[in-house]
Design a protein around this motif. Structure first.
Motif, PDB file in Angstrom:
ATOM      1  N   GLU A 137      18.516  35.347  87.452  1.00 21.11           N
ATOM      2  CA  GLU A 137      20.071  35.456  87.018  1.00 21.11           C
ATOM      3  C   GLU A 137      21.156  33.728  86.817  1.00 21.11           C
ATOM      4  O   GLU A 137      20.676  33.076  87.621  1.00 21.11           O
ATOM      5  CB  GLU A 137      20.766  35.791  87.343  1.00 21.11           C
ATOM      6  CG  GLU A 137      22.510  37.102  87.172  1.00 21.11           C
ATOM      7  CD  GLU A 137      22.775  37.856  87.751  1.00 21.11           C
ATOM      8  OE1 GLU A 137      23.268  37.056  89.564  1.00 21.11           O
ATOM      9  OE2 GLU A 137      22.219  38.964  87.557  1.00 21.11           O
TER      10      GLU A 137
ATOM     11  N   GLY B  28      10.726  39.828  76.884  1.00 22.70           N
ATOM     12  CA  GLY B  28      12.146  40.441  77.886  1.00 22.70           C
ATOM     13  C   GLY B  28      12.638  40.257  76.783  1.00 22.70           C
ATOM     14  O   GLY B  28      13.167  40.218  75.659  1.00 22.70           O
TER      15      GLY B  28
ATOM     16  N   GLU C 292      15.231  39.008  82.121  1.00 27.80           N
ATOM     17  CA  GLU C 292      14.495  39.657  83.171  1.00 27.80           C
ATOM     18  C   GLU C 292      12.911  39.805  81.336  1.00 27.80           C
ATOM     19  O   GLU C 292      13.062  39.764  80.616  1.00 27.80           O
ATOM     20  CB  GLU C 292      14.553  41.188  82.010  1.00 27.80           C
ATOM     21  CG  GLU C 292      16.085  41.527  83.631  1.00 27.80           C
ATOM     22  CD  GLU C 292      16.909  42.917  83.270  1.00 27.80           C
ATOM     23  OE1 GLU C 292      16.277  43.707  82.439  1.00 27.80           O
ATOM     24  OE2 GLU C 292      16.940  43.366  84.442  1.00 27.80           O
TER      25      GLU C 292
ATOM     26  N   SER D 149      12.354  38.468  86.739  1.00 27.26           N
ATOM     27  CA  SER D 149      14.213  38.435  86.452  1.00 27.26           C
ATOM     28  C   SER D 149      14.985  37.223  86.954  1.00 27.26           C
ATOM     29  O   SER D 149      14.304  37.252  88.633  1.00 27.26           O
ATOM     30  CB  SER D 149      15.603  39.409  86.802  1.00 27.26           C
ATOM     31  OG  SER D 149      15.078  39.510  88.481  1.00 27.26           O
TER      32      SER D 149
ATOM     33  N   ARG E 194       5.997  41.245  86.539  1.00 23.84           N
ATOM     34  CA  ARG E 194       7.587  41.131  86.365  1.00 23.84           C
ATOM     35  C   ARG E 194       8.549  40.519  86.639  1.00 23.84           C
ATOM     36  O   ARG E 194       8.125  39.994  87.604  1.00 23.84           O
ATOM     37  CB  ARG E 194       8.064  42.538  86.003  1.00 23.84           C
ATOM     38  CG  ARG E 194       7.605  43.850  85.527  1.00 23.84           C
ATOM     39  CD  ARG E 194       8.435  44.919  85.554  1.00 23.84           C
ATOM     40  NE  ARG E 194       7.586  45.650  84.636  1.00 23.84           N
ATOM     41  CZ  ARG E 194       8.613  45.936  83.639  1.00 23.84           C
ATOM     42  NH1 ARG E 194       8.990  45.258  82.812  1.00 23.84           N
ATOM     43  NH2 ARG E 194       7.998  47.043  82.386  1.00 23.84           N
TER      44      ARG E 194
END
Length: 164
Positions: free
Chosen positions: A6, A107, A125, A4, A2
């Motif tokens: 930004e 995602g 994500e 993420s 997983r």
């Protein structure tokens, strides 16, 4: 694995998501961080809904352990995105051209107002899985690291994309 990511960009959310829904954003882009865009084989718009498929190639060096299980020339895939312009989000799925049982990923992107009036925070994500014994986790970390760098570069191109 997983992950993420930004990133911020100095355009409003509508302009940012519009760039990702525009084939011009991808066509003719130079290779970066071992990732090359081959083509945009599909772009379909129906109102605020866009389906975009972009074919990529991994162009970096791979270890002998990886070469033992995959042909580096066949490390190509399509990222299929279903973009909702009104909701300012998209869902994406990786569809390998070869070795479909060795790579999977999915995602979403979310485009939110940034810290200033004319800015956007793009939140990505996802989950990436390399199904190769012994080296899969290492390859996942390398891909995600390259993806972070690639997306950092990619968002700098958004202000130059014409409106969709």
């Amino acid at each position: 694995m997983r992950f993420s990511i930004e990133q911020s960009v100095a355009v409003d959310p509508a302009a940012a998501i519009s760039a990702y829904a525009n084939p011009a954003f991808y066509e003719g882009r130079e290779a970066r961080d071992n990732i090359s865009i081959i083509e945009v084989p599909r772009h379909q718009r129906n109102g605020d809904q866009v389906v975009m498929e972009v074919r990529f190639r991994f162009s970096g060096a791979v270890s002998s352990a990886v070469r033992a299980v995959v042909d580096p020339k066949k490390m190509t895939w399509i990222t299929r995105s279903e973009i909702d312009l009104a909701a300012q989000r998209s869902q994406w799925t990786i569809v390998p051209d070869h070795y479909p049982n060795r790579l999977s990923g999915h995602g979403q992107y979310r485009f939110s107002p940034g810290a200033t009036e004319a800015s956007t925070t793009i939140a990505i994500e996802g989950e990436l899985k390399v199904h190769v014994p012994l080296v899969g986790g290492t390859v996942e970390r390398v891909i995600v690291s390259g993806l972070r760098s690639y997306i950092g570069y990619e968002v700098t191109l958004i202000p130059d994309v014409p409106p969709l």
